[in-house]
Design a protein around this motif. Structure first.
Motif, short mmCIF file in Angstrom:
data_model
loop_
_atom_site.label_atom_id
_atom_site.label_comp_id
_atom_site.label_asym_id
_atom_site.label_seq_id
_atom_site.Cartn_x
_atom_site.Cartn_y
_atom_site.Cartn_z
N THR A 48 0.82 -1.21 0.00
CA THR A 48 0.00 0.00 0.00
C THR A 48 0.85 1.27 0.00
OG1 THR A 48 -0.27 -0.12 2.41
CG2 THR A 48 -2.01 -1.10 1.06
N SER A 49 2.01 1.22 0.70
CA SER A 49 2.87 2.40 0.70
C SER A 49 3.47 2.66 -0.68
CB SER A 49 3.98 2.26 1.75
OG SER A 49 4.94 1.33 1.33
N GLN A 50 3.62 1.62 -1.48
CA GLN A 50 4.12 1.77 -2.85
C GLN A 50 3.00 2.11 -3.83
OE1 GLN A 50 7.37 1.49 -3.98
NE2 GLN A 50 7.94 1.39 -1.82
N GLY A 51 1.76 2.15 -3.33
CA GLY A 51 0.62 2.48 -4.18
C GLY A 51 0.25 1.35 -5.14
N LEU A 52 0.59 0.13 -4.76
CA LEU A 52 0.28 -1.01 -5.61
C LEU A 52 -1.04 -1.66 -5.19
CD1 LEU A 52 3.74 -2.85 -5.59
CD2 LEU A 52 2.71 -1.65 -7.52
N SER A 53 -1.79 -2.11 -6.17
CA SER A 53 -2.98 -2.91 -5.87
C SER A 53 -2.54 -4.36 -5.74
CB SER A 53 -4.01 -2.78 -7.00
OG SER A 53 -3.52 -3.40 -8.18
N GLN A 54 -3.41 -5.18 -5.20
CA GLN A 54 -3.10 -6.61 -5.12
C GLN A 54 -2.90 -7.19 -6.51
OE1 GLN A 54 -6.29 -8.37 -2.81
NE2 GLN A 54 -5.21 -7.96 -0.88
N THR A 55 -3.67 -6.73 -7.46
CA THR A 55 -3.55 -7.21 -8.84
C THR A 55 -2.19 -6.85 -9.43
OG1 THR A 55 -5.94 -7.01 -9.11
CG2 THR A 55 -4.64 -7.16 -11.12
N GLU A 56 -1.75 -5.62 -9.19
CA GLU A 56 -0.44 -5.19 -9.71
C GLU A 56 0.69 -6.01 -9.09
OE1 GLU A 56 -1.34 -0.49 -10.67
OE2 GLU A 56 -0.99 -1.11 -8.59
#
Length: 109
Positions: A48-56
């Protein structure tokens, strides 16, 4: 659990203890569980801190979103090596993983 709630439960006749006591875990088993839980929490925070979704993140791992969700939920089917690979894929550094391991050691003690 806060002290007030603990007292209220005990006054009602409930026995309050830890998951370790309830499951009868050895020191080694408890340390393993704490490590896995800490790595799972760290994965979600890192992602989440990297701004990634679970899909990404799943794409980076050549996996599925549901598998990432299981990693973050500390599903028993997820291995520690997969959690560590996912942490690296999410941008964690060795020192971040070392901090998570150190945190789990203090929780298990």
């Amino acid at each position: 659990m806060n002290a007030r709630k603990r007292k209220r439960l005990q006054a009602s006749g409930w026995k309050v203890g830890s998951a370790r006591e309830f499951l009868g875990l050895s020191d080694e088993e408890a340390a393993f569980v704490e490590l896995k839980l800490t790595l799972s929490e760290s994965l979600k925070k890192c992602r989440t801190s990297q701004g990634l979704s679970q899909t990404e993140l799943a794409k980076r791992l050549s996996s599925s979103q549901s598998r990432v969700a299981k990693m973050e939920a500390s599903d028993p089917a997820v291995s520690i090596d997969l959690l560590i690979r996912a942490l690296f894929a999410a941008g964690a550094k060795k020192k971040d993983i070392a901090k998570a391991i150190a945190k789990s050691e203090s929780l298990a003690a």
